[in-house]
Design an enzyme around this catalytic site. Structure first.
Site, PDB file in Angstrom:
ATOM      1  N   ARG A  62      16.902   7.186  -9.698  1.00 24.27           N
ATOM      2  CA  ARG A  62      18.355   7.518 -10.105  1.00 24.27           C
ATOM      3  C   ARG A  62      19.586   7.253  -9.192  1.00 24.27           C
ATOM      4  O   ARG A  62      20.748   7.218  -9.691  1.00 24.27           O
ATOM      5  CB  ARG A  62      18.352   9.103 -10.333  1.00 24.27           C
ATOM      6  CG  ARG A  62      17.540   9.240 -11.613  1.00 24.27           C
ATOM      7  CD  ARG A  62      17.426  10.947 -11.738  1.00 24.27           C
ATOM      8  NE  ARG A  62      16.470  11.456 -10.717  1.00 24.27           N
ATOM      9  CZ  ARG A  62      16.004  12.813 -10.631  1.00 24.27           C
ATOM     10  NH1 ARG A  62      16.247  13.601 -11.695  1.00 24.27           N
ATOM     11  NH2 ARG A  62      15.222  13.091  -9.572  1.00 24.27           N
ATOM     12  N   ASP A 198      -5.470   7.607  -3.836  1.00 24.20           N
ATOM     13  CA  ASP A 198      -5.714   8.703  -2.745  1.00 24.20           C
ATOM     14  C   ASP A 198      -5.623   8.112  -1.443  1.00 24.20           C
ATOM     15  O   ASP A 198      -6.614   7.383  -1.053  1.00 24.20           O
ATOM     16  CB  ASP A 198      -7.195   9.415  -3.052  1.00 24.20           C
ATOM     17  CG  ASP A 198      -7.405  10.720  -2.105  1.00 24.20           C
ATOM     18  OD1 ASP A 198      -6.632  10.644  -1.200  1.00 24.20           O
ATOM     19  OD2 ASP A 198      -8.235  11.256  -2.294  1.00 24.20           O
ATOM     20  N   HIS A 199      -4.574   8.420  -0.750  1.00 26.13           N
ATOM     21  CA  HIS A 199      -4.148   7.664   0.420  1.00 26.13           C
ATOM     22  C   HIS A 199      -5.404   8.042   1.584  1.00 26.13           C
ATOM     23  O   HIS A 199      -5.578   7.232   2.392  1.00 26.13           O
ATOM     24  CB  HIS A 199      -2.836   8.124   1.295  1.00 26.13           C
ATOM     25  CG  HIS A 199      -3.023   9.426   1.487  1.00 26.13           C
ATOM     26  ND1 HIS A 199      -2.525  10.437   0.782  1.00 26.13           N
ATOM     27  CD2 HIS A 199      -3.189   9.959   2.782  1.00 26.13           C
ATOM     28  CE1 HIS A 199      -2.371  11.769   1.389  1.00 26.13           C
ATOM     29  NE2 HIS A 199      -2.854  11.259   2.715  1.00 26.13           N
ATOM     30  N   HIS A 261      -8.930  14.671  -2.102  1.00 28.51           N
ATOM     31  CA  HIS A 261      -9.312  14.269  -0.741  1.00 28.51           C
ATOM     32  C   HIS A 261     -10.528  15.001  -0.507  1.00 28.51           C
ATOM     33  O   HIS A 261     -11.551  13.950  -0.033  1.00 28.51           O
ATOM     34  CB  HIS A 261      -8.248  14.604   0.236  1.00 28.51           C
ATOM     35  CG  HIS A 261      -6.893  14.499   0.186  1.00 28.51           C
ATOM     36  ND1 HIS A 261      -6.441  13.181  -0.454  1.00 28.51           N
ATOM     37  CD2 HIS A 261      -5.835  15.039   0.737  1.00 28.51           C
ATOM     38  CE1 HIS A 261      -5.295  13.173  -0.310  1.00 28.51           C
ATOM     39  NE2 HIS A 261      -4.734  14.053   0.341  1.00 28.51           N
TER      40      HIS A 261
END
Length: 513
Positions: A62, A198-199, A261
């Site tokens: 935005r 999922d990092h 995680h």
């Protein structure tokens, strides 16, 4: 402390398949995730030669920026998070590939401007109309944005080009909402197009769990209930909620950490050997583990789960406030900042082997690790010696902040008397292989570009993870906590978490600074 035999430093060559020609479209490009993690990860991929020469980025948010404004922000992010690694020649090539479109995600007109800009980018950079859309936005926008993308033809695949969508966590806030979101997205996109990211799975040690288990013949034969006593998984954070109070208070640690995680760490630790490293072969075995976790009854939840909320205390030598005194947190909040659980996996390999997990904020150290504790050796041989007890062997997979593996075993202390001491044999990735610049997202973004879904959750895996925690969510909602806050900042959580293991004659393995 024993060390591995000194070996020459290993220089890891920059090898691997280069990403496909494509455009990465980032929804939420003006946010913290983009600047702190995604942009530096892309820069590291470019430096490693793993980005296609036919690659570009389209940012959408935005904020009213021009292309040039966006490029200035990107340059600042790289300077801030890539240290002194900015190369002028590489930046000259890199910055020409950033474009920007401003607008509200629910505005139909925005998607017309996106289509026009993508056509322009495709002509200028020959990206072969391969697009992947990254949802770096609030979860409430996931479904609506993807529906609008599909409604405007952005998900259609034909003539050899591909379209993919990457979704950040949290994927739903309970089992019912996760199922609803899966149904909403799968109406307009195929499962092969969906990358639920999922990092944690970008961590080297997490990726190495499978290699460690299945490439080393000395470990897999003892990776079962006959030799392993129990497994501990700990995810400790020193930070509080910081500026995320309004979001976190509606989520809590259980929702924020366990279904994603920690379930990923459990499944990789406990899975059976896949028939190959094909994405679905690996994820089939992970899904079996998640489905095999025994569901908890109300009585089980009361006996095998612990929740906590931090009070004021000391962290890193500084006095810090209680959770209820944090910004945007109600003074009577019942939201947990700590969770501990005892889980059982109902299959042949892991029958009667408890899996203990804990995760919390305002802990003494930032540390994520998996402890595999083996059964004690029989004491018979040592009963007529000064040795009073035998310590069990432990294998520890260190995930963060230092990535590595350590093995704890007993050895005789030098001298004329039989005495045993505990020693550690340590392996650290950075020390052995050298430090590689990484945010943890490089591998995951590269996999998106080449179409490898191995490290991404499938719909059934997401729902299986929520199935484990849903009974806990329901009971905790029905029975509000009476003793919050119940642990001081800078400690290892409430005493009930220690008692969870002590009742079984076990204790947590804590790693201090």
């Amino acid at each position: 402390m024993a060390q591995l035999v000194e070996q020459p430093k290993v220089t890891v060559p920059r090898i691997g398949k280069q990403g496909d020609p494509c455009v990465m479209v980032i929804f939420g490009a003006a946010g913290d995730l983009t600047g702190r993690l995604l942009v530096p990860a892309l820069y590291n991929l470019a430096r490693a030669g793993l980005l296609s020469r036919e690659f570009a980025i389209l940012g959408i948010a935005r904020t009213q920026w021009s292309d040039e404004d966006f490029r200035k922000e990107v340059y600042q992010d790289i300077k801030n998070y890539c240290g002194d690694c900015v190369d002028d020649d590489l930046w000259g090539w890199f910055q020409q590939r950033f474009y920007y479109v401003a607008g509200n995600f629910d505005d139909d007109g925005l998607y017309g401007r996106i289509k026009e800009t993508l056509n322009k980018i495709d002509q200028e950079h020959s990206t072969q109309q391969n697009f992947f859309y990254y949802m770096a936005v609030a979860p409430k926008f996931f479904g609506p944005i993807i529906e609008k993308l599909a409604g405007n033809g952005f998900m259609e695949q034909s003539n050899g080009h591909w379209r993919r969508v990457v979704i950040e966590k949290p994927f739903g806030h309970d089992l019912e909402s996760a199922k609803a979101l899966n149904q909403q997205i799968l109406k307009v996109a195929d499962e092969k197009q969906i990358y639920r990211i999922d990092h944690y799975l970008g961590k080297e040690t997490v990726q190495n769990i499978m290699a460690f288990r299945f490439a080393n013949g000395i470990f897999e034969p003892v990776w079962n209930r006959r030799y392993i006593d129990h497994v501990q998984i700990s995810v400790a954070e020193t930070v509080g909620v910081e500026s995320r109070g309004s979001y976190f208070d509606t989520a809590g640690t259980l929702r924020d950490m366990v279904p994603n995680h920690i379930m990923q760490l459990i499944s990789l630790t406990a899975m059976e050997p896949p028939i190959s490293f094909d994405a679905n072969a690996v994820r089939d075995e992970q899904a079996k583990i998640l489905h095999a976790i025994q569901p908890m009854s109300d009585e089980d939840v009361l006996a095998r789960s612990v929740r906590g909320q931090y009070g004021e205390g000391n962290t890193d030598g500084k006095r810090v406030p209680a959770y209820r005194s944090e910004q945007d947190v109600p003074p009577d909040s019942r939201t947990e900042t700590f969770v501990a659980m005892k889980l059982s996996i109902d299959n042949w390999r892991w029958a009667d082997v408890p899996f203990y997990l804990r995760t919390g904020k305002r802990m003494p150290v930032r540390n994520t690790h998996i402890v595999i504790q083996f059964r004690r050796a029989p004491f018979v041989l040592f009963r007529d010696t000064p040795v009073e007890h035998l310590m069990p062997n432990q294998l520890v997979l260190h995930i963060q902040p230092e990535e590595g593996i350590s093995l704890q075993f007993a050895a005789k202390v030098p001298g004329p008397v039989m005495r045993l001491g505990t020693v550690d044999m340590n392996f650290e990735y950075q020390e052995y292989f050298g430090k590689q610049p990484s945010t943890g997202y490089e591998r995951l973004l590269h996999d998106c570009m080449i179409g490898d879904q191995t490290l991404f959750q499938r719909a059934d895996m997401v729902e299986a993870g929520w199935s484990v925690v849903n009974p806990v969510l329901d009971l905790w909602k029905a029975l509000p906590p009476r003793n919050f806050p119940n642990y001081a900042s800078g400690t290892w959580g409430p005493k009930e978490a220690d008692e969870l293991l002590e009742r079984d004659g076990r204790r947590w393995r804590n790693f201090e600074k």
